[in-house]
Motif scaffolding. Structure first.
Motif, PDB file in Angstrom:
ATOM      1  N   ASP A  44      -3.265   7.372  13.561  1.00  0.00           N
ATOM      2  CA  ASP A  44      -1.975   7.112  14.382  1.00  0.00           C
ATOM      3  C   ASP A  44      -1.787   5.592  14.751  1.00  0.00           C
ATOM      4  O   ASP A  44      -1.107   4.919  14.898  1.00  0.00           O
ATOM      5  CB  ASP A  44      -1.596   7.971  15.555  1.00  0.00           C
ATOM      6  N   GLU A  45      -3.371   5.008  15.187  1.00  0.00           N
ATOM      7  CA  GLU A  45      -3.397   3.650  15.515  1.00  0.00           C
ATOM      8  C   GLU A  45      -3.271   2.753  14.221  1.00  0.00           C
ATOM      9  O   GLU A  45      -2.665   1.482  14.133  1.00  0.00           O
ATOM     10  CB  GLU A  45      -4.720   3.559  16.306  1.00  0.00           C
ATOM     11  N   TRP A  46      -3.922   3.221  13.078  1.00  0.00           N
ATOM     12  CA  TRP A  46      -3.650   2.357  11.668  1.00  0.00           C
ATOM     13  C   TRP A  46      -2.168   2.268  11.383  1.00  0.00           C
ATOM     14  O   TRP A  46      -1.646   1.129  11.001  1.00  0.00           O
ATOM     15  CB  TRP A  46      -4.505   3.092  10.593  1.00  0.00           C
ATOM     16  N   ARG A  47      -1.376   3.402  11.671  1.00  0.00           N
ATOM     17  CA  ARG A  47      -0.024   3.233  11.426  1.00  0.00           C
ATOM     18  C   ARG A  47       0.599   2.511  12.310  1.00  0.00           C
ATOM     19  O   ARG A  47       1.608   1.716  11.992  1.00  0.00           O
ATOM     20  CB  ARG A  47       0.543   4.917  11.724  1.00  0.00           C
ATOM     21  N   ARG A  48       0.427   2.410  13.670  1.00  0.00           N
ATOM     22  CA  ARG A  48       0.899   1.672  14.662  1.00  0.00           C
ATOM     23  C   ARG A  48       0.759   0.227  14.465  1.00  0.00           C
ATOM     24  O   ARG A  48       1.655  -0.931  14.528  1.00  0.00           O
ATOM     25  CB  ARG A  48       0.357   1.917  16.120  1.00  0.00           C
ATOM     26  N   ARG A  49      -0.347  -0.163  13.699  1.00  0.00           N
ATOM     27  CA  ARG A  49      -0.853  -1.620  13.805  1.00  0.00           C
ATOM     28  C   ARG A  49      -0.213  -1.969  12.508  1.00  0.00           C
ATOM     29  O   ARG A  49       0.089  -3.410  12.289  1.00  0.00           O
ATOM     30  CB  ARG A  49      -2.359  -1.791  13.652  1.00  0.00           C
ATOM     31  N   VAL A  50       0.247  -1.104  11.471  1.00  0.00           N
ATOM     32  CA  VAL A  50       1.066  -1.810  10.056  1.00  0.00           C
ATOM     33  C   VAL A  50       2.500  -1.739  10.301  1.00  0.00           C
ATOM     34  O   VAL A  50       3.109  -2.270   9.750  1.00  0.00           O
ATOM     35  CB  VAL A  50       0.188  -0.961   8.992  1.00  0.00           C
ATOM     36  N   THR A  51       2.997  -0.853  11.304  1.00  0.00           N
ATOM     37  CA  THR A  51       4.339  -1.004  11.517  1.00  0.00           C
ATOM     38  C   THR A  51       4.780  -1.679  12.909  1.00  0.00           C
ATOM     39  O   THR A  51       6.168  -2.239  12.883  1.00  0.00           O
ATOM     40  CB  THR A  51       4.765   0.349  11.837  1.00  0.00           C
ATOM     41  N   ASP A  52       4.136  -2.019  14.016  1.00  0.00           N
ATOM     42  CA  ASP A  52       4.490  -2.723  15.096  1.00  0.00           C
ATOM     43  C   ASP A  52       4.702  -4.240  14.925  1.00  0.00           C
ATOM     44  O   ASP A  52       5.461  -4.634  15.449  1.00  0.00           O
ATOM     45  CB  ASP A  52       3.499  -2.491  16.375  1.00  0.00           C
ATOM     46  N   ASN A  53       3.838  -4.766  13.964  1.00  0.00           N
ATOM     47  CA  ASN A  53       3.887  -6.174  13.692  1.00  0.00           C
ATOM     48  C   ASN A  53       3.871  -6.151  11.981  1.00  0.00           C
ATOM     49  O   ASN A  53       2.984  -5.360  11.220  1.00  0.00           O
ATOM     50  CB  ASN A  53       2.769  -6.868  14.276  1.00  0.00           C
ATOM     51  N   PRO A  54       4.479  -7.258  11.472  1.00  0.00           N
ATOM     52  CA  PRO A  54       4.373  -7.474  10.077  1.00  0.00           C
ATOM     53  C   PRO A  54       3.183  -7.845   9.586  1.00  0.00           C
ATOM     54  O   PRO A  54       2.204  -8.706  10.020  1.00  0.00           O
ATOM     55  CB  PRO A  54       5.377  -8.484   9.842  1.00  0.00           C
ATOM     56  N   VAL A  55       2.741  -7.048   8.329  1.00  0.00           N
ATOM     57  CA  VAL A  55       1.233  -7.242   7.655  1.00  0.00           C
ATOM     58  C   VAL A  55       1.648  -7.428   6.364  1.00  0.00           C
ATOM     59  O   VAL A  55       2.504  -6.568   5.732  1.00  0.00           O
ATOM     60  CB  VAL A  55       0.289  -6.033   7.925  1.00  0.00           C
ATOM     61  N   PHE A  56       1.415  -8.497   5.697  1.00  0.00           N
ATOM     62  CA  PHE A  56       1.576  -8.914   4.337  1.00  0.00           C
ATOM     63  C   PHE A  56       0.311  -8.847   3.556  1.00  0.00           C
ATOM     64  O   PHE A  56      -0.708  -9.045   4.202  1.00  0.00           O
ATOM     65  CB  PHE A  56       2.040 -10.268   4.331  1.00  0.00           C
ATOM     66  N   VAL A  57       0.310  -8.136   2.434  1.00  0.00           N
ATOM     67  CA  VAL A  57      -0.758  -8.026   1.431  1.00  0.00           C
ATOM     68  C   VAL A  57      -0.549  -8.890   0.252  1.00  0.00           C
ATOM     69  O   VAL A  57       0.696  -8.757  -0.391  1.00  0.00           O
ATOM     70  CB  VAL A  57      -1.434  -6.631   1.298  1.00  0.00           C
ATOM     71  N   ALA A  58      -1.594  -9.564  -0.318  1.00  0.00           N
ATOM     72  CA  ALA A  58      -1.481 -10.238  -1.517  1.00  0.00           C
ATOM     73  C   ALA A  58      -2.336  -8.946  -2.400  1.00  0.00           C
ATOM     74  O   ALA A  58      -3.409  -8.638  -2.178  1.00  0.00           O
ATOM     75  CB  ALA A  58      -2.403 -11.389  -1.629  1.00  0.00           C
ATOM     76  N   PHE A  59      -1.464  -8.975  -3.752  1.00  0.00           N
ATOM     77  CA  PHE A  59      -1.968  -8.045  -4.898  1.00  0.00           C
ATOM     78  C   PHE A  59      -2.236  -8.671  -5.957  1.00  0.00           C
ATOM     79  O   PHE A  59      -1.379  -9.829  -6.400  1.00  0.00           O
ATOM     80  CB  PHE A  59      -0.901  -6.853  -5.164  1.00  0.00           C
ATOM     81  N   HIS A  60      -3.233  -8.388  -6.655  1.00  0.00           N
ATOM     82  CA  HIS A  60      -3.511  -8.868  -7.976  1.00  0.00           C
ATOM     83  C   HIS A  60      -3.711  -7.677  -8.882  1.00  0.00           C
ATOM     84  O   HIS A  60      -4.948  -7.051  -8.506  1.00  0.00           O
ATOM     85  CB  HIS A  60      -4.679  -9.820  -7.977  1.00  0.00           C
ATOM     86  N   ALA A  61      -3.064  -7.595  -9.964  1.00  0.00           N
ATOM     87  CA  ALA A  61      -3.211  -6.274 -10.774  1.00  0.00           C
ATOM     88  C   ALA A  61      -3.340  -5.034 -10.077  1.00  0.00           C
ATOM     89  O   ALA A  61      -4.116  -4.242 -10.181  1.00  0.00           O
ATOM     90  CB  ALA A  61      -4.788  -6.409 -11.728  1.00  0.00           C
ATOM     91  N   ASP A  62      -2.241  -5.082  -9.011  1.00  0.00           N
ATOM     92  CA  ASP A  62      -2.120  -3.697  -8.364  1.00  0.00           C
ATOM     93  C   ASP A  62      -3.010  -3.476  -7.321  1.00  0.00           C
ATOM     94  O   ASP A  62      -3.414  -2.544  -6.591  1.00  0.00           O
ATOM     95  CB  ASP A  62      -1.808  -2.529  -9.049  1.00  0.00           C
ATOM     96  N   GLU A  63      -3.992  -4.378  -7.249  1.00  0.00           N
ATOM     97  CA  GLU A  63      -5.184  -4.174  -6.215  1.00  0.00           C
ATOM     98  C   GLU A  63      -5.070  -5.211  -4.954  1.00  0.00           C
ATOM     99  O   GLU A  63      -4.667  -6.590  -5.176  1.00  0.00           O
ATOM    100  CB  GLU A  63      -6.695  -4.543  -6.852  1.00  0.00           C
ATOM    101  N   PRO A  64      -5.221  -4.615  -3.800  1.00  0.00           N
ATOM    102  CA  PRO A  64      -5.127  -5.625  -2.435  1.00  0.00           C
ATOM    103  C   PRO A  64      -6.189  -6.662  -2.651  1.00  0.00           C
ATOM    104  O   PRO A  64      -7.232  -6.193  -2.691  1.00  0.00           O
ATOM    105  CB  PRO A  64      -5.211  -4.651  -1.477  1.00  0.00           C
ATOM    106  N   VAL A  65      -5.739  -8.010  -2.479  1.00  0.00           N
ATOM    107  CA  VAL A  65      -6.876  -9.068  -2.491  1.00  0.00           C
ATOM    108  C   VAL A  65      -6.762 -10.044  -1.375  1.00  0.00           C
ATOM    109  O   VAL A  65      -7.711 -11.154  -1.411  1.00  0.00           O
ATOM    110  CB  VAL A  65      -6.826  -9.997  -3.765  1.00  0.00           C
ATOM    111  N   GLY A  66      -5.966  -9.774  -0.472  1.00  0.00           N
ATOM    112  CA  GLY A  66      -5.797 -10.702   0.618  1.00  0.00           C
ATOM    113  C   GLY A  66      -4.602  -9.988   1.541  1.00  0.00           C
ATOM    114  O   GLY A  66      -4.017  -9.161   1.457  1.00  0.00           O
ATOM    115  N   ILE A  67      -4.747 -10.602   2.864  1.00  0.00           N
ATOM    116  CA  ILE A  67      -3.994 -10.076   4.070  1.00  0.00           C
ATOM    117  C   ILE A  67      -3.639 -11.270   4.934  1.00  0.00           C
ATOM    118  O   ILE A  67      -4.572 -12.125   5.093  1.00  0.00           O
ATOM    119  CB  ILE A  67      -5.022  -8.805   4.636  1.00  0.00           C
ATOM    120  N   MET A  68      -2.408 -11.060   5.662  1.00  0.00           N
ATOM    121  CA  MET A  68      -2.014 -12.053   6.546  1.00  0.00           C
ATOM    122  C   MET A  68      -1.130 -11.342   7.547  1.00  0.00           C
ATOM    123  O   MET A  68      -0.475 -10.416   7.192  1.00  0.00           O
ATOM    124  CB  MET A  68      -1.594 -13.408   6.294  1.00  0.00           C
TER     125      MET A  68
END
Length: 166
Positions: A44-68
């Motif tokens: 539930d804390e992971w869920r809160r952290r990804v929904t309470d504030n915006p989290v952007f992820v970079a994808f290459h070939a459908d794989e996550p390769v970056g985050i901000m």
């Protein structure tokens, strides 16, 4: 090399967990948090952290390769400010423009939310990150002596700011 950026939502917890833990394990000296801090978080804390504030992820070939991520100030007189957090790009994609794409997505989102200023803290020892932020029009506005303890020694943090409105 094609990189796409996506704002994560509540169904993206596994993607979030994967790239966040990769960042903390791969570049432990780049973050105030440790992998151990995050590994013990309940679902539930992971869920809160990804929904309470915006989290952007970079994808290459459908794989996550970056985050901000972005943490907006909550006080009514400070809601025009937000802090850029969790910045990481997979080592093999550094210099590819992925970080710039992530930052652009974060800045566009921030502007759409009425945010006028982005702020961040970066290790004084991370010359590559400082150079990147300078290229992206961030200015050094301060230094926190001993801002972080890494491997038993104090390391200064550099505070940087970028206005995102004209």
């Amino acid at each position: 090399m094609t990189v796409s950026i996506r704002l994560l939502g509540p169904n993206d917890i596994e993607t979030f967990r994967r790239i966040r833990l990769e960042a903390l394990r791969t570049e432990p000296d780049s973050f105030a948090s440790s992998a151990e801090d995050w590994e013990k978080l309940p679902e539930d804390e992971w869920r809160r952290r990804v929904t309470d504030n915006p989290v952007f992820v970079a994808f290459h070939a459908d794989e996550p390769v970056g985050i901000m991520g972005l943490l907006r100030q909550r006080a009514s007189k400070m809601v025009h400010r937000a802090t850029v957090v969790m910045v990481y790009v997979h080592r093999g994609l550094r210099g590819s423009g992925a970080a710039r794409l992530l930052l652009s997505a974060v800045a566009d989102y921030a502007r759409s939310e009425g945010i006028r200023q982005l702020e961040l803290s970066v290790s004084a020892e991370n010359a590559a990150a400082i150079a990147f932020y300078r290229r992206e029009r961030f200015e050094v506005v301060g230094r926190i002596p001993g801002g972080c303890i890494r491997n038993g020694r104090e390391v200064d943090d550099i505070i940087m700011v970028r206005r995102i409105v004209d």
